[in-house]
Design a protein around this motif. Structure first.
Motif, PDB file in Angstrom:
ATOM      1  N   GLU A   1      -7.524  -6.020   2.353  1.00 45.00           N
ATOM      2  CA  GLU A   1      -6.690  -6.546   1.277  1.00 45.00           C
ATOM      3  C   GLU A   1      -6.885  -8.053   1.188  1.00 45.00           C
ATOM      4  O   GLU A   1      -7.295  -8.701   2.157  1.00 45.00           O
ATOM      5  CB  GLU A   1      -5.210  -6.228   1.529  1.00 45.00           C
ATOM      6  CG  GLU A   1      -4.689  -6.728   2.866  1.00 45.00           C
ATOM      7  CD  GLU A   1      -3.207  -6.426   3.090  1.00 45.00           C
ATOM      8  OE1 GLU A   1      -2.484  -6.243   2.098  1.00 45.00           O
ATOM      9  OE2 GLU A   1      -2.779  -6.405   4.266  1.00 45.00           O
TER      10      GLU A   1
ATOM     11  N   SER B   1      -6.366  -4.553  -3.211  1.00 48.98           N
ATOM     12  CA  SER B   1      -6.774  -3.736  -2.075  1.00 48.98           C
ATOM     13  C   SER B   1      -7.359  -2.438  -2.607  1.00 48.98           C
ATOM     14  O   SER B   1      -6.707  -1.731  -3.379  1.00 48.98           O
ATOM     15  CB  SER B   1      -5.591  -3.431  -1.146  1.00 48.98           C
ATOM     16  OG  SER B   1      -5.962  -2.456  -0.191  1.00 48.98           O
TER      17      SER B   1
ATOM     18  N   SER C   1      -2.516  -1.041  -5.181  1.00 46.33           N
ATOM     19  CA  SER C   1      -3.827  -1.616  -4.905  1.00 46.33           C
ATOM     20  C   SER C   1      -4.130  -2.864  -5.708  1.00 46.33           C
ATOM     21  O   SER C   1      -4.937  -3.692  -5.289  1.00 46.33           O
ATOM     22  CB  SER C   1      -4.919  -0.570  -5.158  1.00 46.33           C
ATOM     23  OG  SER C   1      -4.892  -0.153  -6.514  1.00 46.33           O
TER      24      SER C   1
END
Length: 431
Positions: free
Chosen positions: A376, A406, A415
């Motif tokens: 990340e 991420s 994400s």
């Protein structure tokens, strides 16, 4: 989540070293009303969170965007102490949050309580009070209070802050040494009015900070959160002056966490033997170089052992690690992360009150529910201006922008997130 939490330790050291052995604080008490303080802080906060291609919020519900605006008021009254050997005082706090803009499809920023229909409440309020007693330079406070201990810290990253209920002793009897001991039995979340938002049974804390020299300080704290975990925390902070306008600051933080009792927190990833107990060490080391208006910071952080570094039931601010920043804490199991940060103070260029910060952090080797080798990264920008004079002195304007990515859904399954906060604050001192 907070940034540069070790600076609060430095403030605690400064408070300790300012004590004079000649006369205690209680000896200098002017009285209950004479030393009273009444302050009101107004905060307007616009919070936007774009989930990009992920289209999910923190709870996994499909939502492409969360966007809300609120107005918060936090009024705090602190009495002085009565004169005599034992001083008695009283503190109170009242908070009000008002919804200025929201919508069912845009709720979920954490600014307001959420109703059963998924919409944010139009307003909410909470209040508390505490009795306090002082002997010499030692204070016992019992009731509702804000805390800033590395093992029990209330969070203030939304509209209204968390508030804890319990008792805390703070002692500054020895020059340079600040000691704390306390027990807390409940915690009210930022966007809730329930006094037991986290179902905290009992949290015992003990520790202190000692200024070895004017430039070197150390801290050790312990906490026992019933049926969750016990924690040890350590800190070493060393400021090394180079010249009048140059200096280095090294800061080391470490947590040792182990599950206890019913293990209600648990680990993110179960082990092969079926265990989900926390047993890990989270540590960070940062080095900051200051030259005039510029500060350059590098930091490294690592979590080792079983499970991620867990916090929350012991306060949303209980993560005094260098890479706990705007969006992510980089605190997953086995995760290694580094950060590069730059700060600029425009006072050196004739604009006092204007500051700028940007940073980049990246984490790798994270183990979560969704991956065994996650990565990340986060990039933040922060600009703040505080009026220095005039009738609106101390009025501040702040822009905070965060970009988080991420490919593995390391952070709560989100994400891709672009986050923007516009904050206007005005602290008003009435007494």
């Amino acid at each position: 989540m907070r940034v540069m939490k070790w600076s609060m330790i430095a403030l605690a050291v400064a408070a300790g070293t300012s004590q004079l052995a000649i006369a205690s604080s209680q000896d200098e008490s002017k009285g209950f009303l004479e030393d009273s303080k009444l302050n009101v802080k107004t905060r307007m906060l616009y919070f936007s969170r774009d989930f990009r291609n992920n289209d999910r919020d923190d709870e996994g519900n499909r939502q492409s965007r969360a966007e809300e605006t609120g107005l918060g008021f936090v009024g705090t009254y602190e009495s002085g102490f009565t004169q005599g050997t034992v001083g008695v005082g009283f503190d109170a706090v009242g908070m009000l949050g008002l919804k200025l803009d929201s919508g069912k499809g845009r709720a979920g920023t954490g600014l307001f309580p959420t109703a059963l229909d998924g919409r944010s409440q139009d307003d909410y309020s909470k209040a508390g009070a505490a009795a306090k007693f002082r002997i010499s330079d030692t204070v016992l406070k019992v009731g509702d209070q804000f805390t800033a201990l590395p093992v029990f810290a209330t969070d203030d990253s939304r509209l209204l802050p968390e508030i804890a209920q319990g008792g805390l002793i703070t002692s500054n009897e020895i020059k340079g040494l600040t000691l704390h001991a306390g027990r807390f039995t409940s915690l009210t979340a930022q966007a809730e009015t329930n006094r037991d938002s986290f179902r905290l049974k009992e949290a015992d804390v003990l520790g202190g900070t000692y200024a070895i020299t004017d430039s070197l300080s150390t801290s050790v704290y312990y906490s026992h959160v019933e049926d969750h975990f016990r924690k040890w925390y350590g800190n070493v902070n060393w400021a090394l002056p180079i010249s009048d306008k140059q200096g280095l600051v090294f800061d080391f933080n470490i947590y040792d966490t182990k599950s206890i009792g019913q293990n209600l927190t648990g680990a993110w990833v179960k082990k092969a033997d079926g265990s989900n107990k926390l047993d890990n060490i989270a540590a960070s080391l940062s080095a900051a170089y200051n030259i005039g208006a510029h500060t350059f910071t590098l930091a490294f952080q690592k979590v080792s052992g079983d499970g991620d570094y867990a916090y929350g039931v012991d306060g949303g601010g209980t993560v005094f690690l260098a890479n706990s920043i705007a969006r992510s804490d980089f605190n997953a199991e086995d995760e290694k992360s580094w950060q590069a940060r730059y700060d600029l103070n425009f006072a050196e260029y004739g604009i006092p009150g204007l500051t700028f910060m940007t940073r980049y952090a990246r984490g790798t080797d994270a183990k979560t529910r969704t991956t065994d080798n996650g990565s990340e990264w986060e990039r933040d920008i922060d600009v703040k201006y505080v009026l220095q004079e005039g009738p609106a002195k101390d009025l501040s304007f702040r822009v905070r922008q965060a970009t988080y990515r991420s490919a593995d859904g390391v952070y709560y399954g989100s994400s891709s997130i672009d986050e923007l906060r516009l904050i206007v604050e005005y602290p008003l001192s009435i007494l």
